[in-house]
Design an enzyme around this catalytic site. Structure first.
Site, PDB file in Angstrom:
ATOM      1  N   SER A 231       0.845  -1.197   0.000  1.00 38.59           N
ATOM      2  CA  SER A 231       0.000   0.000   0.000  1.00 38.59           C
ATOM      3  C   SER A 231       0.880   1.248   0.000  1.00 38.59           C
ATOM      4  CB  SER A 231      -0.846   0.004   1.295  1.00 38.59           C
ATOM      5  OG  SER A 231      -1.360   1.295   1.581  1.00 38.59           O
TER       6      SER A 231
ATOM      7  N   TYR B  98      -3.020  -0.105  10.037  1.00 42.47           N
ATOM      8  CA  TYR B  98      -2.896  -0.496   8.627  1.00 42.47           C
ATOM      9  C   TYR B  98      -1.486  -0.177   8.119  1.00 42.47           C
ATOM     10  CZ  TYR B  98      -4.365  -0.603   3.640  1.00 42.47           C
ATOM     11  OH  TYR B  98      -4.506  -0.860   2.295  1.00 42.47           O
TER      12      TYR B  98
HETATM   13  C1  GCO Z   1      -6.880   5.091   3.360  1.00 44.27           C
HETATM   14  C2  GCO Z   1      -7.047   4.177   2.189  1.00 44.27           C
HETATM   15  C3  GCO Z   1      -5.727   3.506   1.840  1.00 44.27           C
HETATM   16  C4  GCO Z   1      -5.810   2.880   0.493  1.00 44.27           C
HETATM   17  C5  GCO Z   1      -4.546   2.243   0.017  1.00 44.27           C
HETATM   18  C6  GCO Z   1      -3.530   3.265  -0.316  1.00 44.27           C
HETATM   19  O1  GCO Z   1      -7.756   5.112   4.231  1.00 44.27           O
HETATM   20  O2  GCO Z   1      -5.880   5.780   3.349  1.00 44.27           O
HETATM   21  O3  GCO Z   1      -8.050   3.272   2.399  1.00 44.27           O
HETATM   22  O4  GCO Z   1      -5.413   2.664   2.790  1.00 44.27           O
HETATM   23  O5  GCO Z   1      -6.769   1.928   0.444  1.00 44.27           O
HETATM   24  O6  GCO Z   1      -4.049   1.305   0.899  1.00 44.27           O
HETATM   25  O7  GCO Z   1      -2.415   2.630  -0.848  1.00 44.27           O
END
Ligand code: GCO
Length: 264
Positions: free
Chosen positions: A147, A160
């Site tokens: 990501s 995340y």
């Molecule tokens: C967020 C997004 C990201 C994208 C992606 C970016 O809330 O910033 O959902 O997480 O999905 O991963 O690369």
């Protein structure tokens, strides 16, 4: 005599979280390049069956397996079943992922752990067990879906980012340990794509929506099909000496500091 370095005919590709969004787009690309698809889903048999019908409607030989990728005993059982019923797994795409958008100071430990479990531990569990056959066969491709958060922080997505940052380094270490067996492990780093996962922040007039369009040199959100090329490349002979890399498909976000909104 033309050689097609991107031909996946005869290959079996397992895609986790392949029932929708980026997983479905990448899987469709691999299927169109000739691969037999094994689609993993975890939410419902009905959703999985609907996805398998979609792939078959595209003329792609497809099989569906419903199991929780964070549960090691279910992973071992299903990989054995897949290799018996469909064939040896040549390509593994660790795409299944979740996100919880909460400021870190307000985030519950169990929520943080759940994000790490699905987004970082499950790619480890899946790869640990799929690679055993690849090592015996001296061939294999593993693709971890990273990501922007493998490189950048953002308010509310701390867990995340921790998982996706870790996944980038896990990718490099898998390459370090498995490349000698002719197994290529790489990552794909999607930028901001139009999916159900980004729907809450991609609403017209939502400040983040405008921000992303302005922050992305391509001046648009990604279309899931924009990932098909990278997925086919990293699954095919064309990438036989590519290892431990993350291929960012982000419209140029990581290439630039960005620009003020009043600048073209
Ligand atoms: C967020 C997004 C990201 C994208 C992606 C970016 O809330 O910033 O959902 O997480 O999905 O991963 O690369």
């Amino acid at each position: 005599m033309s050689i097609n370095l991107f031909d996946l005919t005869g290959k079996v590709a397992l895609i986790t979280g392949g029932t929708h969004g980026l997983g479905q787009a990448m899987a469709t690309g691999l299927g169109k390049a000739g691969a037999t698809l094994v689609i993993n889903g975890a939410s419902s048999q009905e959703k999985l069956d609907k996805a398998v019908e979609y792939y078959k409607s595209q003329g792609i030989n497809t099989h569906g397996y419903l199991f929780d990728v964070t549960n090691e005993s279910l992973v071992i059982k299903n990989i054995a079943a897949i290799e018996k019923e469909v064939g040896n797994i040549d390509i593994l795409v660790n795409n299944a992922g979740i996100i919880k958008r909460t400021p870190l100071e307000d985030m519950e430990v169990e929520d943080f752990e759940q994000v790490i479990k699905v987004d970082l531990v499950s790619p480890f569990i899946m790869s640990k067990h799929v690679v055993k056959g690849m090592i015996k066969r001296k061939a294999g491709k593993i693709i971890n879906i990273c990501s922007m958060m493998s490189e950048l922080g953002r308010n509310t997505v701390g867990a995340y980012a921790a998982a996706k940052g870790g996944l980038k380094m896990l990718t490099q270490n898998m390459a370090t340990e498995w490349a000698k067996h002719n197994i290529q492990t790489n990552g794909i780093g999607p930028g901001y794509f139009a999916t159900s996962q980004t729907a809450p922040i991609r609403v017209d007039g939502h400040p983040f929506n405008e921000f992303i369009i302005n922050r992305t040199p391509a001046a648009r959100w990604g279309d899931p099909d924009d990932l098909q090329g990278a997925a086919i490349f990293l699954s095919s002979k064309a990438s036989d000496f590519v290892n431990g890399q993350v291929l960012y498909v982000d419209g140029g976000i990581l290439a630039t500091i960005g620009k003020p909104s009043n600048e073209d």
